[in-house]
Write an enzyme that holds these catalytic residues in place. Structure first.
Site, PDB file in Angstrom:
ATOM      1  CG  ASP A 301      23.921 -54.836 -64.892  1.00  0.00           C
ATOM      2  OD1 ASP A 301      25.054 -55.047 -65.496  1.00  0.00           O
ATOM      3  OD2 ASP A 301      23.307 -55.398 -64.047  1.00  0.00           O
ATOM      4  CD  GLU A 408      31.101 -53.750 -64.421  1.00  0.00           C
ATOM      5  OE1 GLU A 408      31.520 -52.778 -63.649  1.00  0.00           O
ATOM      6  OE2 GLU A 408      30.133 -54.635 -64.080  1.00  0.00           O
TER       7      GLU A 408
END
Length: 637
Positions: A301, A408
């Site tokens: 992330d 993402e």
């Protein structure tokens, strides 16, 4: 405190080189964060020490010893049982020494002292550690573990140190009074644990932590996969102990939703002093123990640099979240036309959109006038360029390692919501560049703060979500991703409906808060200490978070005598929350933002982990209940 065992385990049946000895002792002798630029042998020793501690803390034999000590220590001293157990296990190792090492114990100790005082070793020691090692040698800490008299001196010294640190009387001397009656049980527990530990040490401290993404197995559980457009839920686990509870919730109420069980941002890893490999290995170990055999994901992330990509790809992550927020002009929304013109540098894509009216499905029609395009370029031009460069690097890194990858892009960390025009341009540029975008995270309208439910008009949000989802369908398809997704129960049904189930949700801090709930249930005195500590650190730690809580918005724990009310003030109770909504108390944000300071504190961090290790059933139960509510709300849409 089990210095002798760590020095032995640095290289069983040998004597480790000086720098490895330093690393294997450093976590016990340095308070707070360790230096970031440790030489490789020292860093490897630190990793080995921490892996051994985690394994031992979870072993039933160590738990039995700790429970016996808790009952024999004075009522106010039970919290020190784990530390006392460490010392007594060194005592047991001293008594059993000839079974584990060819060198006589005095010779081994002399070799360790020589290595630890070697100039190369002392040169890399922080001052606090160097001072402790000097005392260790002068007072022969390692040698005195063998005798009851030596243990008495050790516990007296520890009592004095803890009394000064906690500003109250601490007396561990009663340990020696009970030792004759408990010694046989102690040695039995030690023999069980240590034999297993020595046999498995290389697996505990090396391969299991150095997860190999290329490993093969008869089951797919060890390898995370690219989940594609399957609806997914990210279970961030900052302590490495939450996966059993996450998995229990997913099995009970996840339905078609796939779990991402290894998820942590680079920022979170820094604050918790964990590595990408440790994050991955904790998830793999828990899933393997549960016999889980379904597809699951692993999210690296908030990546900002190629170095971030390398360290997470090496650990086996396959879902990469690009965070270009450092390259976003956060003030662009407030510029007047003249300022936009002054700051505008035409990107190569501007002419594609100037004067165009573009549609996304049947409901979204966007007209790109000059000011709209220029403002988007000023705000996101550099961010788009950075995202494309990092995406290309991710693709190359994955191909070099023979691993799948999906990407993402996170554009949610901005002061203002992402407009539909901005979303369209960013997604279209990623599409044209051939980026394997599986999800995109806009900054949605309303307030998505850490640790509390959505703040805003849910009906207006659903209409906005539907428009963003139309763009995602038109230019992808890809999933809409909700960051800061913890506890946003009131908006989950809207997200599910608007995206027709094509969503990704990220959570992280809420699992830490549920860990604190376990502490509040099982050791409320420790919970009160954590509340005090968090309040002391909140104003500093909240700097990088979007939160509204102030210290004045939650009462100090000392003002709340009732334990149930205290939990309600800082964590809340589901029984007090209206149906179809999440938690809202500002005290949650005070605890949420200070997680890094708590888990790396040399007193509170180990105490927190010990409480969770002693009560895994409680942690699993509260996590299952907590996340079942999240998953039910998502599926309701």
């Amino acid at each position: 405190m089990n210095f002798l065992a760590h020095l032995y385990l640095a290289r069983p049946r040998e004597v480790a080189p000086p720098l490895e000895l330093v690393g294997n002792l450093m976590p016990d002798l340095v308070r707070g964060r360790l230096p970031a630029d440790l030489p490789a042998p020292v860093a490897a020793g630190v990793d080995r020490h921490r892996a051994v501690d985690r394994w031992c803390d979870a072993h039933p034999a160590f738990g039995r010893t700790r429970r016996r000590l808790t009952s024999s220590l004075a009522p106010t001293q039970g919290r020190f049982a784990g530390i006392v157990a460490d010392v007594l296990f060194d005592h047991a190792l001293s008594l059993r020494w000839s079974e584990h090492h060819e060198l006589p114990l005095p010779d081994f100790i002399a070799s360790c002292y020589a290595g630890l005082t070697d100039p190369d070793a002392t040169a890399v020691m922080p001052p606090r550690m160097a001072a402790a090692v000097t005392l260790m040698v002068e007072q022969d800490w390692l040698g005195r573990y063998r005798t009851d008299a030596g243990l008495t001196a050790t516990f007296r010294q520890m009592s004095e140190r803890f009394s000064q640190r906690f500003d109250r009387a601490v007396s561990l001397d009663t340990t020696i009074e009970h030792l004759p009656q408990q010694r046989d049980a102690l040695l039995s527990d030690f023999d069980e644990l240590f034999a297993s530990l020595v046999q498995r040490i290389d697996g505990i401290a090396k391969p299991a932590r150095r997860y190999d993404p290329g490993m093969t197995t008869t089951t797919s559980v060890l390898k995370p996969v690219a989940l594609g457009l399957t609806p997914s839920f990210g279970f961030g686990d900052r302590l490495g102990l939450a996966t059993p509870g996450h998995l229990a919730a997913l099995k009970a109420d996840g339905g078609p939703i796939a779990g991402i069980f290894a998820q942590q941002s680079i920022r979170e890893m820094t604050r918790t002093q964990r590595s990408a490999t440790e994050v991955m290995t904790a998830a793999v170990a828990a899933l393997s123990a549960a016999g889980f055999d379904q597809s699951w994901g692993a999210d690296a992330d908030h990546l900002k640099t190629p170095a971030d990509v390398d360290v997470t790809a090496d650990a086996g992550f396959v879902f990469f979240t690009i965070d270009p927020s450092d390259h976003v002009d956060q003030k662009a929304d407030n510029y007047d036309a003249a300022t936009v013109d002054a700051k505008y540098i035409a990107p190569p894509w501007a002419e594609q959109y100037l004067g165009q009216t573009l549609k996304a499905g049947d409901t979204v029609s966007l007209t790109f006038d000059e000011l709209t395009v220029k403002r988007a370029a000023v705000k996101y031009g550099k961010a788009i360029e950075h995202a494309l460069e990092l995406a290309a690097y991710i693709k190359s890194a994955a191909e070099q390692r023979g691993q799948p990858h999906e990407i993402e892009v996170s554009i949610d960390e901005t002061d203002q919501p992402t407009t539909l025009h901005e979303h369209y341009i960013i997604a279209d540029q990623l599409r044209q560049a051939g980026v394997n975008v599986v999800s995109l995270a806009p900054r949605f309208i309303g307030e998505l703060e850490k640790g509390v439910d959505y703040i805003g008009d849910v009906a207006a949000l659903e209409a906005s979500l539907a428009d963003h989802a139309a763009i995602a369908e038109h230019l992808g398809p890809y999933k809409l991703s909700l960051h800061s997704g913890s506890d946003k129960l009131s908006m989950y049904p809207a997200l599910g409906r608007a995206t027709k189930g094509r969503f990704h949700v990220k959570t992280a801090g809420t699992s830490y808060l549920e860990a604190l709930r376990v502490v509040a249930i099982e050791d409320v005195a420790l919970f009160r200490r954590i509340v005090d500590f968090s309040r002391d650190h909140y104003d500093t730690d909240k700097a990088t978070y979007h939160v509204h809580a102030t210290l004045g918005s939650a009462a100090p724990q000392g003002d709340i005598k009732d334990d149930h009310a205290l939990i309600g003030e800082y964590l809340e109770h589901w029984d007090d929350v209206p149906a179809n909504t999440g938690f809202t108390k500002p005290g949650r944000q005070i605890l949420h933002c200070t997680f890094g300071s708590v888990v790396t504190d040399t007193d509170l961090g180990p105490a927190l982990r010990q409480c969770l290790a002693e009560h895994p059933g409680t942690y699993e139960a509260v996590l299952k209940d907590h996340f079942a509510r999240h998953l039910q709300a998502l599926r309701a849409g």
